[in-house]
Write an enzyme that holds these catalytic residues in place. Structure first.
Site, PDB file in Angstrom:
ATOM      1  N   HIS A   1      15.014  -6.676  -2.717  1.00  0.00           N
ATOM      2  CA  HIS A   1      13.600  -6.382  -3.006  1.00  0.00           C
ATOM      3  C   HIS A   1      12.697  -6.789  -1.831  1.00  0.00           C
ATOM      4  CE1 HIS A   1      10.625  -5.808  -6.574  1.00  0.00           C
ATOM      5  NE2 HIS A   1      10.099  -5.380  -5.432  1.00  0.00           N
ATOM      6  N   ILE A   2      13.010  -6.207  -0.686  1.00  0.00           N
ATOM      7  CA  ILE A   2      12.260  -6.559   0.538  1.00  0.00           C
ATOM      8  C   ILE A   2      11.396  -5.405   1.041  1.00  0.00           C
ATOM      9  CG2 ILE A   2      13.800  -8.368   1.438  1.00  0.00           C
ATOM     10  CD1 ILE A   2      15.024  -6.011   3.206  1.00  0.00           C
TER      11      ILE A   2
ATOM     12  N   GLU B   1      16.473  -9.455 -11.460  1.00  0.00           N
ATOM     13  CA  GLU B   1      16.440 -10.010 -10.100  1.00  0.00           C
ATOM     14  C   GLU B   1      16.282 -11.521 -10.215  1.00  0.00           C
ATOM     15  OE1 GLU B   1      13.354  -7.954  -7.939  1.00  0.00           O
ATOM     16  OE2 GLU B   1      14.300  -6.012  -8.233  1.00  0.00           O
TER      17      GLU B   1
ATOM     18  N   HIS C   1       0.791   6.335  -2.889  1.00  0.00           N
ATOM     19  CA  HIS C   1       0.546   5.699  -1.597  1.00  0.00           C
ATOM     20  C   HIS C   1       1.817   5.675  -0.735  1.00  0.00           C
ATOM     21  CE1 HIS C   1      -2.937   3.773  -3.820  1.00  0.00           C
ATOM     22  NE2 HIS C   1      -3.491   4.364  -2.792  1.00  0.00           N
ATOM     23  N   ILE C   2       2.929   5.270  -1.338  1.00  0.00           N
ATOM     24  CA  ILE C   2       4.158   5.148  -0.548  1.00  0.00           C
ATOM     25  C   ILE C   2       4.761   6.521  -0.291  1.00  0.00           C
ATOM     26  CG2 ILE C   2       6.503   4.204  -0.507  1.00  0.00           C
ATOM     27  CD1 ILE C   2       5.417   1.894  -2.290  1.00  0.00           C
TER      28      ILE C   2
ATOM     29  N   SER D   1      11.650   1.470  -5.847  1.00  0.00           N
ATOM     30  CA  SER D   1      10.475   1.409  -6.736  1.00  0.00           C
ATOM     31  C   SER D   1      10.637   0.256  -7.727  1.00  0.00           C
ATOM     32  CB  SER D   1      10.262   2.746  -7.447  1.00  0.00           C
ATOM     33  OG  SER D   1      11.383   3.123  -8.219  1.00  0.00           O
TER      34      SER D   1
HETATM   35  N1  LIG Z   1      10.423  -2.316  -3.131  1.00  0.00           N
HETATM   36  C1  LIG Z   1       9.267  -2.866  -2.945  1.00  0.00           C
HETATM   37  O1  LIG Z   1       9.157  -3.930  -2.365  1.00  0.00           O
HETATM   38  C2  LIG Z   1       8.042  -2.168  -3.443  1.00  0.00           C
HETATM   39  C3  LIG Z   1       6.848  -2.328  -2.731  1.00  0.00           C
HETATM   40  C4  LIG Z   1       5.718  -1.678  -3.197  1.00  0.00           C
HETATM   41  C5  LIG Z   1       5.768  -0.924  -4.348  1.00  0.00           C
HETATM   42  N2  LIG Z   1       6.936  -0.813  -5.028  1.00  0.00           N
HETATM   43  C6  LIG Z   1       7.010   0.012  -6.251  1.00  0.00           C
HETATM   44  O2  LIG Z   1       6.734   1.344  -5.880  1.00  0.00           O
HETATM   45  C7  LIG Z   1       5.924   1.933  -6.874  1.00  0.00           C
HETATM   46  C8  LIG Z   1       5.119   3.050  -6.263  1.00  0.00           C
HETATM   47  O3  LIG Z   1       4.173   2.521  -5.381  1.00  0.00           O
HETATM   48  P1  LIG Z   1       2.910   3.347  -4.884  1.00  0.00           P
HETATM   49  O4  LIG Z   1       2.026   2.394  -4.208  1.00  0.00           O
HETATM   50  O5  LIG Z   1       3.312   4.561  -4.151  1.00  0.00           O
HETATM   51  O6  LIG Z   1       2.284   3.762  -6.287  1.00  0.00           O
HETATM   52  P2  LIG Z   1       1.178   4.858  -6.547  1.00  0.00           P
HETATM   53  O7  LIG Z   1       0.583   4.504  -7.855  1.00  0.00           O
HETATM   54  O8  LIG Z   1       0.300   5.037  -5.375  1.00  0.00           O
HETATM   55  O9  LIG Z   1       2.051   6.200  -6.721  1.00  0.00           O
HETATM   56  C9  LIG Z   1       2.910   6.422  -7.797  1.00  0.00           C
HETATM   57  C10 LIG Z   1       3.000   7.919  -8.023  1.00  0.00           C
HETATM   58  O10 LIG Z   1       3.969   8.145  -9.038  1.00  0.00           O
HETATM   59  C11 LIG Z   1       3.490   9.203  -9.853  1.00  0.00           C
HETATM   60  N3  LIG Z   1       4.159   9.168 -11.147  1.00  0.00           N
HETATM   61  C12 LIG Z   1       3.912   8.373 -12.209  1.00  0.00           C
HETATM   62  N4  LIG Z   1       4.749   8.657 -13.201  1.00  0.00           N
HETATM   63  C13 LIG Z   1       5.550   9.653 -12.776  1.00  0.00           C
HETATM   64  C14 LIG Z   1       6.618  10.374 -13.350  1.00  0.00           C
HETATM   65  N5  LIG Z   1       7.044  10.138 -14.596  1.00  0.00           N
HETATM   66  N6  LIG Z   1       7.208  11.354 -12.616  1.00  0.00           N
HETATM   67  C15 LIG Z   1       6.770  11.618 -11.361  1.00  0.00           C
HETATM   68  N7  LIG Z   1       5.755  10.959 -10.755  1.00  0.00           N
HETATM   69  C16 LIG Z   1       5.169   9.994 -11.453  1.00  0.00           C
HETATM   70  C17 LIG Z   1       2.000   8.952  -9.925  1.00  0.00           C
HETATM   71  O11 LIG Z   1       1.300  10.107 -10.325  1.00  0.00           O
HETATM   72  C18 LIG Z   1       1.699   8.537  -8.501  1.00  0.00           C
HETATM   73  O12 LIG Z   1       1.338   9.622  -7.698  1.00  0.00           O
HETATM   74  C19 LIG Z   1       5.070   0.766  -7.378  1.00  0.00           C
HETATM   75  O13 LIG Z   1       4.632   0.986  -8.696  1.00  0.00           O
HETATM   76  C20 LIG Z   1       5.993  -0.402  -7.306  1.00  0.00           C
HETATM   77  O14 LIG Z   1       6.650  -0.570  -8.528  1.00  0.00           O
HETATM   78  C21 LIG Z   1       8.066  -1.417  -4.606  1.00  0.00           C
HETATM   79  O1  LIG Z   2       6.662  -8.912  -3.116  1.00  0.00           O
HETATM   80  C1  LIG Z   2       7.119  -8.654  -4.215  1.00  0.00           C
HETATM   81  O2  LIG Z   2       7.698  -9.461  -4.942  1.00  0.00           O
HETATM   82  C2  LIG Z   2       6.917  -7.257  -4.812  1.00  0.00           C
HETATM   83  C3  LIG Z   2       6.913  -6.156  -3.813  1.00  0.00           C
HETATM   84  C4  LIG Z   2       6.706  -4.797  -4.454  1.00  0.00           C
HETATM   85  O3  LIG Z   2       7.647  -4.520  -5.422  1.00  0.00           O
HETATM   86  C5  LIG Z   2       5.327  -4.584  -4.983  1.00  0.00           C
HETATM   87  O4  LIG Z   2       5.170  -4.281  -6.159  1.00  0.00           O
HETATM   88  O5  LIG Z   2       4.389  -4.677  -4.178  1.00  0.00           O
END
Ligand SMILES: NC(=O)c1ccc[n+]([C@@H]2O[C@H](COP(=O)([O-])OP(=O)(O)OC[C@H]3O[C@@H](n4cnc5c(N)ncnc54)[C@H](O)[C@@H]3O)[C@@H](O)[C@H]2O)c1
Ligand SMILES: O=C(O)CC[C@@H](O)C(=O)O
Length: 474
Positions: free
Chosen positions: A352-353, A322, A214-215, A292
């Site tokens: 983590h924002i 964290e 998604h991201i 991530s």
């Molecule tokens: N910093 C933040 O505030 C924040 C916010 C949202 C999400 N996140 C993190 O970001 C991550 C990703 O979010 P998303 O919504 O895009 O997830 P998602 O599940 O939509 O996409 C993750 C992608 O990673 C791929 N993947 C899995 N294992 C892999 C590997 N070993 N090598 C390569 N690709 C691999 C999957 O196939 C998938 O396409 C979340 O799991 C979460 O931990 C962080």
């Molecule tokens: O808001 C949070 O604490 C987490 C944000 C992000 O890492 C998520 O997984 O959506």
């Protein structure tokens, strides 16, 4: 309580027509979209088009549903739960394990974000817990298998903050390329330092995205719009957005990219997937971004690569450890390398924002809040990340003698026959069952049930050896 733990009260559910029709049509988790805030304002909070004919389900026991919300869950989610009449306790931060265990003992519902660790040890103490709401994307902080094995459903919001993360990363790419944070810090300290050396446009540069979900895919579109070339690496073969291109290996991505950004979930395979070897494979003078999970990048190796000049800049939003809440906690006792990290130039550190915008938090509050209410009131598991997805259309006022039976059980042969023997004295109007791994979820609406029969139904289902959890809503 009159009956063993993990059965629950059930409250009136006031449904909008829009929700009912979505519910009938939705069979896949991918069909769930974060509602816009105008939609959320009315949903489940007394919307104008409530379904007059919906049956108001009555409590099974007399106690109220107790909800514990940690980590400053957005007001939208709090309102949805409070407006159901649930007892909602709200805390701004997460809790240390001992305090969490004390609190979780009583509650039926818990809402968390990324900091609260719901380990098997914690969940074991949660005697009344029926559902967990992760008001975020990540669910790595919850022992999902333990929860499923004990009939506790877990919901999250799979993409309500994806855009916010993608926008933050775009900002960081430009900020790193222009050493923006260093210039700003210098001027804050009174130093005028006008330089162009090693400051670049991002147009024409290559962005390498690790994890094109998604991201990652959202970011791909934004980066191309600013003139970047995009390549990505993912374990799944995926459709490339725009003119982006999937590369076959992580090494190929690292060798070709000017900017590398990580968007993979926390998994055993993604732990330190960017370590010394991978940093060596990156181009000299390239940049690394991680928004991530903190386990994905080996931070001491990054510190080394930045000191040597191999990596020209980095942005980190997530860390192995964290703090539970806001304050001056980012020091060496939290993570032993914290002061080394803080001393580096052209390194953007954020707490983590990535998903912390008004839009994202509000949408997450609505989506997860609604999922929780729907699960508590009606047993519907659409969108659950650890249980099979099961849905039945709502009971109506024309069905006054109906009860909804929910039987979560081990996925072993012969259970349906035994359950249907128990339900056999009633007419089973509709029934759905599905399994996910070792756990199966059965939901049946049965008629000709008067309240005196409910205790008997409940106890007979509870006596089956395959039983994980029984709930009867009526
Ligand atoms: N910093 C933040 O505030 C924040 C916010 C949202 C999400 N996140 C993190 O970001 C991550 C990703 O979010 P998303 O919504 O895009 O997830 P998602 O599940 O939509 O996409 C993750 C992608 O990673 C791929 N993947 C899995 N294992 C892999 C590997 N070993 N090598 C390569 N690709 C691999 C999957 O196939 C998938 O396409 C979340 O799991 C979460 O931990 C962080
Ligand atoms: O808001 C949070 O604490 C987490 C944000 C992000 O890492 C998520 O997984 O959506």
């Amino acid at each position: 309580m009159a009956f063993p733990a993990r059965h629950t009260n059930n409250y009136q559910s006031e449904l909008t027509l829009q929700q009912v029709s979505q519910r009938t049509l939705s069979t896949s988790p991918t069909s769930f979209h974060s509602p816009p805030s105008s939609y959320g304002a009315s949903a489940l909070t007394g919307g104008a088009i409530s379904l007059a004919n919906a049956k108001h389900l009555k409590p099974f026991a007399t106690e109220d549903i107790k909800v514990l919300l940690l980590e400053n869950v957005n007001q939208t989610g709090r309102d949805i739960l409070s407006n159901q009449g649930y007892q909602v306790e709200f805390l701004k931060s997460s809790l240390p394990e001992d305090q969490l265990i004390e609190k979780i003992r009583d509650v039926h519902v818990i809402g968390i974000r990324s900091k609260t660790k719901l380990t098997a040890r914690v969940l074991k103490e949660a005697r009344n817990l029926i559902v967990v709401g992760c008001f975020c994307i990540g669910t790595n902080q919850v022992d999902l298998q333990y929860a499923a094995d004990h009939g506790i459903a877990v919901f999250n919001s799979p993409f309500s903050n994806s855009r916010s993360v993608a926008e933050l990363v775009i900002a960081e790419i430009i900020a790193l390329a222009r050493q923006l944070c260093d210039r700003s810090n210098e001027l804050h300290n009174g130093t005028w330092n006008k330089v162009s050396s090693k400051c670049w446009e991002i147009r024409g540069k290559t962005l390498g995205i690790i994890g094109y979900g998604h991201i990652g895919s959202q970011l791909s579109v934004l980066a191309e719009a600013m003139g970047m070339s995009v390549i990505f690496y993912d374990v799944v073969n995926l459709m490339a957005m725009g003119t982006s291109r999937q590369v076959p290996t992580l090494q190929a991505l690292l060798e070709e990219s000017d900017f590398v950004t990580c968007h993979v979930p926390e998994l055993p395979e993604t732990k330190r997937m960017i370590g010394q070897q991978q940093l060596e494979q990156m181009k000299k003078g390239s940049y690394l971004i991680n928004a991530s999970r903190g386990s994905v990048v080996d931070i001491p190796a990054l510190i080394h690569a930045m000191r040597s000049g191999k990596i020209a800049g980095a942005a980190l939003d997530v860390y192995p450890n964290e703090p539970a809440g806001n304050g001056d906690y980012f020091n060496d006792s939290l993570n032993p390398w914290a002061s080394d990290l803080r001393s580096l130039k052209n390194l953007i550190l954020t707490p983590h924002i990535g998903g912390s915008t008004e839009e994202a938090q509000s949408a997450i509050g609505i989506e997860v809040g609604q999922n929780l209410v729907r699960y508590v009131n009606e047993g519907i598991t659409l969108g659950a990340v650890n249980l099979p997805e099961v849905n039945l259309r709502s009971l109506t006022m024309d069905e006054p003698d109906h009860a909804r039976v929910i039987f979560i059980h081990r996925n072993v042969p012969g259970v349906l026959r035994k359950v249907n023997e128990i339900l056999g004295d009633h007419n089973v109007d509709k029934q759905m069952t599905d399994s996910r791994g070792d756990v199966a979820y059965l939901m049946a609406d049965v008629s000709s049930v008067d309240t005196s029969m409910i205790k008997d139904l409940y106890e007979r289902l509870e006596s089956l050896s395959s039983r994980i959890m029984t709930r009867i809503l009526y």
